[in-house]
Design a protein around this motif. Structure first.
Motif, PDB file in Angstrom:
ATOM      1  N   MET A   1      23.302  48.793  39.380  1.00 29.08           N
ATOM      2  CA  MET A   1      23.569  47.876  40.746  1.00 29.08           C
ATOM      3  C   MET A   1      24.924  48.182  41.002  1.00 29.08           C
ATOM      4  O   MET A   1      25.900  48.011  40.275  1.00 29.08           O
ATOM      5  CB  MET A   1      23.070  46.614  40.535  1.00 29.08           C
ATOM      6  N   ARG A   2      25.147  48.311  42.314  1.00 29.77           N
ATOM      7  CA  ARG A   2      26.366  48.271  42.926  1.00 29.77           C
ATOM      8  C   ARG A   2      27.206  46.893  42.616  1.00 29.77           C
ATOM      9  O   ARG A   2      26.497  45.928  42.222  1.00 29.77           O
ATOM     10  CB  ARG A   2      26.524  48.510  44.393  1.00 29.77           C
ATOM     11  N   PHE A   3      28.338  46.856  42.738  1.00 32.18           N
ATOM     12  CA  PHE A   3      29.290  45.568  42.510  1.00 32.18           C
ATOM     13  C   PHE A   3      28.599  44.594  43.635  1.00 32.18           C
ATOM     14  O   PHE A   3      28.548  45.154  44.997  1.00 32.18           O
ATOM     15  CB  PHE A   3      30.730  45.914  42.613  1.00 32.18           C
ATOM     16  N   GLN A   4      28.514  43.184  43.275  1.00 37.56           N
ATOM     17  CA  GLN A   4      28.034  42.300  44.464  1.00 37.56           C
ATOM     18  C   GLN A   4      29.182  41.348  44.547  1.00 37.56           C
ATOM     19  O   GLN A   4      29.656  40.632  43.362  1.00 37.56           O
ATOM     20  CB  GLN A   4      26.840  41.792  44.086  1.00 37.56           C
ATOM     21  N   PRO A   5      29.653  40.980  45.640  1.00 39.28           N
ATOM     22  CA  PRO A   5      30.648  39.807  45.738  1.00 39.28           C
ATOM     23  C   PRO A   5      30.034  38.381  45.132  1.00 39.28           C
ATOM     24  O   PRO A   5      28.883  38.453  45.197  1.00 39.28           O
ATOM     25  CB  PRO A   5      30.956  39.688  47.087  1.00 39.28           C
ATOM     26  N   PRO A   6      30.890  37.785  44.603  1.00 42.38           N
ATOM     27  CA  PRO A   6      30.392  36.524  43.805  1.00 42.38           C
ATOM     28  C   PRO A   6      29.968  35.373  44.731  1.00 42.38           C
ATOM     29  O   PRO A   6      30.167  35.641  46.014  1.00 42.38           O
ATOM     30  CB  PRO A   6      31.651  36.058  43.110  1.00 42.38           C
ATOM     31  N   TRP A   7      28.888  34.641  44.383  1.00 44.12           N
ATOM     32  CA  TRP A   7      28.192  33.617  44.939  1.00 44.12           C
ATOM     33  C   TRP A   7      27.795  34.330  46.160  1.00 44.12           C
ATOM     34  O   TRP A   7      27.913  33.667  47.389  1.00 44.12           O
ATOM     35  CB  TRP A   7      29.128  32.539  45.290  1.00 44.12           C
ATOM     36  N   GLY A   8      27.088  35.447  46.216  1.00 46.68           N
ATOM     37  CA  GLY A   8      26.618  36.150  47.359  1.00 46.68           C
ATOM     38  C   GLY A   8      27.500  36.165  48.587  1.00 46.68           C
ATOM     39  O   GLY A   8      27.237  36.572  49.628  1.00 46.68           O
ATOM     40  N   ARG A  12      34.905  32.265  47.131  1.00 50.13           N
ATOM     41  CA  ARG A  12      35.866  32.973  46.324  1.00 50.13           C
ATOM     42  C   ARG A  12      36.311  32.010  45.047  1.00 50.13           C
ATOM     43  O   ARG A  12      35.798  30.893  44.955  1.00 50.13           O
ATOM     44  CB  ARG A  12      37.392  33.223  46.958  1.00 50.13           C
ATOM     45  N   LEU A  13      36.870  32.517  44.169  1.00 48.83           N
ATOM     46  CA  LEU A  13      37.339  31.673  42.894  1.00 48.83           C
ATOM     47  C   LEU A  13      37.992  30.613  43.217  1.00 48.83           C
ATOM     48  O   LEU A  13      37.859  29.408  42.632  1.00 48.83           O
ATOM     49  CB  LEU A  13      38.215  32.671  42.051  1.00 48.83           C
ATOM     50  N   CYS A 121      22.990  26.438  36.349  1.00 47.32           N
ATOM     51  CA  CYS A 121      23.427  25.939  37.682  1.00 47.32           C
ATOM     52  C   CYS A 121      22.977  26.767  38.882  1.00 47.32           C
ATOM     53  O   CYS A 121      22.637  28.066  38.619  1.00 47.32           O
ATOM     54  CB  CYS A 121      25.074  25.941  37.708  1.00 47.32           C
ATOM     55  N   ARG A 164      30.057  24.917  45.928  1.00 50.79           N
ATOM     56  CA  ARG A 164      29.536  26.039  44.845  1.00 50.79           C
ATOM     57  C   ARG A 164      28.696  25.261  43.658  1.00 50.79           C
ATOM     58  O   ARG A 164      29.128  24.316  43.418  1.00 50.79           O
ATOM     59  CB  ARG A 164      30.824  26.532  44.024  1.00 50.79           C
ATOM     60  N   ARG A 194      19.616  31.769  42.140  1.00 54.58           N
ATOM     61  CA  ARG A 194      19.541  33.284  42.020  1.00 54.58           C
ATOM     62  C   ARG A 194      18.949  33.563  40.562  1.00 54.58           C
ATOM     63  O   ARG A 194      19.755  33.479  39.517  1.00 54.58           O
ATOM     64  CB  ARG A 194      20.715  34.083  42.603  1.00 54.58           C
TER      65      ARG A 194
END
Lengths: 217, 222
Positions: A1-8, A12-13, A121, A164, A194
């Motif tokens: 699977m391709r890289f997916q940005p976090p938290w959809g 950001r962090l 979570c 988050r 998810r």
């Protein structure tokens, strides 16, 4: 699977929450208030001990049952349309009513662990403020990241807050302004998960729960 | 049969130390992990006096479980409990423990008593265990953000797939190293922008390399 940005892609962090003011038409908010307060499902909370003294009920559902949830609760549809993240596939929706002297102790939302210990979570939690009494004192939502308070959000009517799912949070006790249930601080909350297929299989397609137990649909 | 008795002193008031014991978000930063190991999480409602389980990875990466039950809580002054492990260096004896907090000078004397133990080796293993645990308690009570597996685990849950988790560990590590927020944000955007361009097939291969390398490291190979 391709890289997916976090938290959809929603965070950001170093981004812990988003808040949108005037999130929905006021008529939608008023309709939600009427439905929540008039619901036969409404009773003392069925959530964890941190919610003791608050009122509500909960609806667990998989994304594939979203249309069924909207059929059962058509008034909530605008909230679900505005709040649900595309990457999430399981949800726990609950109205939360808090009166004078009550709050919610610090906790992490892990309501889906009811269906499996390894479900952790959510990706995110969205909160729509349905009713905020004008004279409300207290009732602030506080978010914590690694023990540090990173936000203290006074409830604003018709605002949509999404934070988050890994954030510990609490609602400071309502001191005054909400002497009875009809005048309570009312929010509509959805935990968004998810889950991998094997865990998603443990989550009911759609389930209504109150303190008395599961409600037949 | 023998009993363990240990003492520490911390320059914090007993109420502050007790808060680090009572608050579950502070407690998980110090309680449970064996020396060199990691606390993974806790199951059960310890506050209600129900049996609880603390799952930890020992220094060799073996899953170990502590089962415990709080017997009494003395607000601001300590607690007593019984506990047992499912084997490993800390054996499987069921023992009773008391932790007392007493004002002492400008701080607090922390006293741990535990027993009975069926062997001196077990007593010494628990001595090392409490040195590690109370050592962390003192740091937590003193306001230090002791690194906590559960906190990083929960945060990392926002990331998916090996490349995402690799990016997370780099970014979280840099944040912990004190990289300025704006630098971290720039790096984050750069990583996400370019990693999203990695072809799916290549991402799969890199993910497999990462998995196998980690497997090797975790099993002592590499």
């Amino acid at each position: 699977m391709r890289f997916q940005p976090p938290w959809g892609g929603a965070f950001r962090l170093q981004t812990y929450f988003h808040r949108k003011l005037d999130a929905l038409p006021p008529s939608d908010i008023e309709a939600m208030r009427s439905v929540i307060l008039g619901s036969s499902l409404l009773g003392e909370t069925n959530l964890t001990s941190q919610f003791s003294g608050t009122y509500g009920f909960s609806v667990t559902f998989q994304r594939e049952a979203l249309s069924d949830v909207k059929d059962r609760f058509p008034t909530f549809a605008p909230f679900l349309d505005a709040a649900l993240l595309p990457v999430c596939n399981a949800f726990l929706l609950n109205p939360l009513l808090i009166q004078n002297g009550r709050g919610v102790e610090a906790h992490l939302d892990k309501s889906m662990m009811y269906y499996g210990d390894t479900i952790g979570c959510p990706v995110a939690v969205s909160v729509l403020y349905i009713q905020v009494p004008e004279q409300l004192a207290g009732g602030e939502l506080r978010l914590y990241h690694r023990g540090e308070r990173v936000a203290a959000l006074a409830p604003r009517p018709n605002s949509l807050v999404t934070f988050r799912g890994d954030m510990a949070h609490e609602v400071i006790a309502v001191e005054s302004g909400a002497p009875e249930l009809s005048a309570a601080r009312i929010s509509l909350v959805v935990e968004q998960y998810r889950l991998p297929e094997e865990l998603l299989a443990r989550v009911p397609r759609m389930e209504l729960r109150t303190r008395a137990g599961t409600v037949m649909i | 049969m023998s009993e363990l008795s240990m003492e520490w002193w911390v320059a914090q008031r007993p109420e502050r130390v007790f808060a680090a014991i009572e608050d579950p978000f502070q407690m998980r930063r110090w309680y449970g992990a064996v020396p060199g190991g990691q606390r993974l999480g806790e199951v059960g409602d310890a506050d209600a006096g129900e049996p609880f389980q603390v799952n930890v990875l020992d220094v060799k990466g073996v899953l170990r479980t502590q089962t415990g039950r709080i017997l009494e809580v003395f607000p601001g002054r300590g607690f007593s409990m019984e506990l047992a492990w499912d084997g490993g260096e800390l054996g499987s004896d069921t023992t009773r423990l008391s932790m007392k907090l007493e004002p002492s000078g400008d701080g607090t004397r922390i006293e741990v008593r535990q027993g009975p133990f069926s062997s001196p080796e077990l007593l010494e293993a628990y001595r090392a265990y409490w040195e590690a645990n109370v050592g962390r308690l003192i740091r937590v009570a003193s306001g230090e953000a002791v690194p906590c597996f559960e906190e990083f685990w929960e945060e990392s849950g926002g990331y998916v797939e090996p490349l995402g988790l690799a990016a997370y560990t780099v970014l979280a590590g840099m944040k912990e190293a004190g990289v300025p927020p704006e630098t971290l944000a720039q790096l984050e955007e750069t990583l996400y922008t370019h990693l999203a361009r990695v072809p799916e097939e290549t991402a799969g291969v890199l993910g497999a390399v990462l998995r196998e390398r980690l497997k090797g490291m975790l099993s002592g190979g590499g």
